[in-house]
Scaffold this motif. Sequence first.
Motif, mmCIF file in Angstrom:
data_model
loop_
_atom_site.group_PDB
_atom_site.id
_atom_site.type_symbol
_atom_site.label_atom_id
_atom_site.label_comp_id
_atom_site.label_asym_id
_atom_site.label_seq_id
_atom_site.Cartn_x
_atom_site.Cartn_y
_atom_site.Cartn_z
ATOM 1 N N ALA A 81 0.835 -1.211 0.000
ATOM 2 C CA ALA A 81 0.000 0.000 0.000
ATOM 3 C C ALA A 81 0.864 1.255 0.000
ATOM 4 O O ALA A 81 0.554 2.237 -0.691
ATOM 5 C CB ALA A 81 -0.940 -0.004 1.206
ATOM 6 N N SER A 82 1.948 1.222 0.730
ATOM 7 C CA SER A 82 2.857 2.374 0.763
ATOM 8 C C SER A 82 3.484 2.600 -0.608
ATOM 9 O O SER A 82 3.595 3.740 -1.077
ATOM 10 C CB SER A 82 3.941 2.141 1.819
ATOM 11 N N GLY A 83 3.874 1.523 -1.281
ATOM 12 C CA GLY A 83 4.442 1.635 -2.624
ATOM 13 C C GLY A 83 3.429 2.178 -3.621
ATOM 14 O O GLY A 83 3.764 2.996 -4.479
ATOM 15 N N ILE A 84 2.182 1.720 -3.505
ATOM 16 C CA ILE A 84 1.130 2.215 -4.390
ATOM 17 C C ILE A 84 0.897 3.696 -4.140
ATOM 18 O O ILE A 84 0.806 4.490 -5.082
ATOM 19 C CB ILE A 84 -0.166 1.406 -4.193
ATOM 20 N N ALA A 85 0.810 4.083 -2.867
ATOM 21 C CA ALA A 85 0.615 5.498 -2.531
ATOM 22 C C ALA A 85 1.765 6.338 -3.079
ATOM 23 O O ALA A 85 1.535 7.398 -3.671
ATOM 24 C CB ALA A 85 0.505 5.661 -1.012
ATOM 25 N N ASP A 86 2.996 5.850 -2.929
ATOM 26 C CA ASP A 86 4.159 6.576 -3.461
ATOM 27 C C ASP A 86 4.080 6.735 -4.971
ATOM 28 O O ASP A 86 4.395 7.791 -5.506
ATOM 29 C CB ASP A 86 5.467 5.859 -3.092
ATOM 30 N N SER A 87 3.646 5.673 -5.667
ATOM 31 C CA SER A 87 3.575 5.762 -7.127
ATOM 32 C C SER A 87 2.555 6.803 -7.561
ATOM 33 O O SER A 87 2.789 7.546 -8.520
ATOM 34 C CB SER A 87 3.268 4.396 -7.756
ATOM 35 N N PHE A 88 1.437 6.900 -6.853
ATOM 36 C CA PHE A 88 0.434 7.907 -7.215
ATOM 37 C C PHE A 88 0.928 9.324 -6.913
ATOM 38 O O PHE A 88 0.666 10.254 -7.676
ATOM 39 C CB PHE A 88 -0.899 7.642 -6.513
ATOM 40 N N VAL A 89 1.657 9.488 -5.822
ATOM 41 C CA VAL A 89 2.208 10.807 -5.488
ATOM 42 C C VAL A 89 3.231 11.223 -6.550
ATOM 43 O O VAL A 89 3.277 12.384 -6.964
ATOM 44 C CB VAL A 89 2.825 10.804 -4.071
ATOM 45 N N ILE A 90 4.052 10.280 -7.002
ATOM 46 C CA ILE A 90 5.032 10.576 -8.051
ATOM 47 C C ILE A 90 4.312 10.985 -9.334
ATOM 48 O O ILE A 90 4.654 11.999 -9.954
ATOM 49 C CB ILE A 90 5.961 9.367 -8.296
ATOM 50 N N PHE A 91 3.300 10.213 -9.738
ATOM 51 C CA PHE A 91 2.542 10.566 -10.945
ATOM 52 C C PHE A 91 1.910 11.946 -10.804
ATOM 53 O O PHE A 91 1.887 12.735 -11.746
ATOM 54 C CB PHE A 91 1.457 9.528 -11.250
ATOM 55 N N TRP A 92 1.390 12.248 -9.622
ATOM 56 C CA TRP A 92 0.773 13.552 -9.374
ATOM 57 C C TRP A 92 1.798 14.677 -9.546
ATOM 58 O O TRP A 92 1.543 15.669 -10.220
ATOM 59 C CB TRP A 92 0.167 13.576 -7.972
ATOM 60 N N ALA A 93 2.967 14.514 -8.922
ATOM 61 C CA ALA A 93 4.001 15.555 -9.005
ATOM 62 C C ALA A 93 4.504 15.718 -10.442
ATOM 63 O O ALA A 93 4.723 16.842 -10.896
ATOM 64 C CB ALA A 93 5.162 15.231 -8.069
ATOM 65 N N ILE A 94 4.680 14.626 -11.147
ATOM 66 C CA ILE A 94 5.136 14.703 -12.537
ATOM 67 C C ILE A 94 4.072 15.387 -13.399
ATOM 68 O O ILE A 94 4.377 16.277 -14.188
ATOM 69 C CB ILE A 94 5.464 13.297 -13.092
#
Length: 185
Positions: A81-94
């Motif tokens: 879940a932490s990895g998934i949350a991180d991936s969405f935050v990265i996509f958001w920032a990009i």
Amino acid sequence: MNGFEIYKKMDDGVQAIYRSRLLTEILLSLNEGSKKLPQLREITGSTSQALIPKLRKLEADHLIETKGHEYFLTSAGKIVASGIADSFVIFWAINKFKHFWLKHYLEEIPIPLLKEIGCLYDSEVLKDKGMKILDVYNNQLRMLKEADHIHGISSVVTEGYTDSISERVKERTPVVCTFSVQHFL
């Protein structure tokens, strides 16, 4: 093995989570803490009939467990879940700063810092449309002095930056900065 090869080998596990809005929402909501079925219904906007099969799948994959009527992440589930949350935050920032990323040279930013680029999701890009380059610099110094936390990457190191950041560290302001300095011969 690279990421693509792992993705292909994982077949249903990883792919199912990213394909299913409900699986993703369940994991992300449980990443914030345990929840009961009515809470999950409210968070996801779904019925119990839609949620229960997804919850059973996550239990079968050992990503969640139940105690009483509460669902919570297992140790492995917390990592996923932490990895998934991180991936969405990265996509958001990009996505939020896509024009910035496209116009800047990023190749010299160390890989560990690129993996943390999601930390910039709540930041802003400062632009000066005029020719007053010192106004941008002075504005950055002002922001450093007023910020309640500082996360930054800079290819420029000046005495003003180091003094401002040093003062903020002395005031116990959370600071994470990386300066990428290149030498040209």
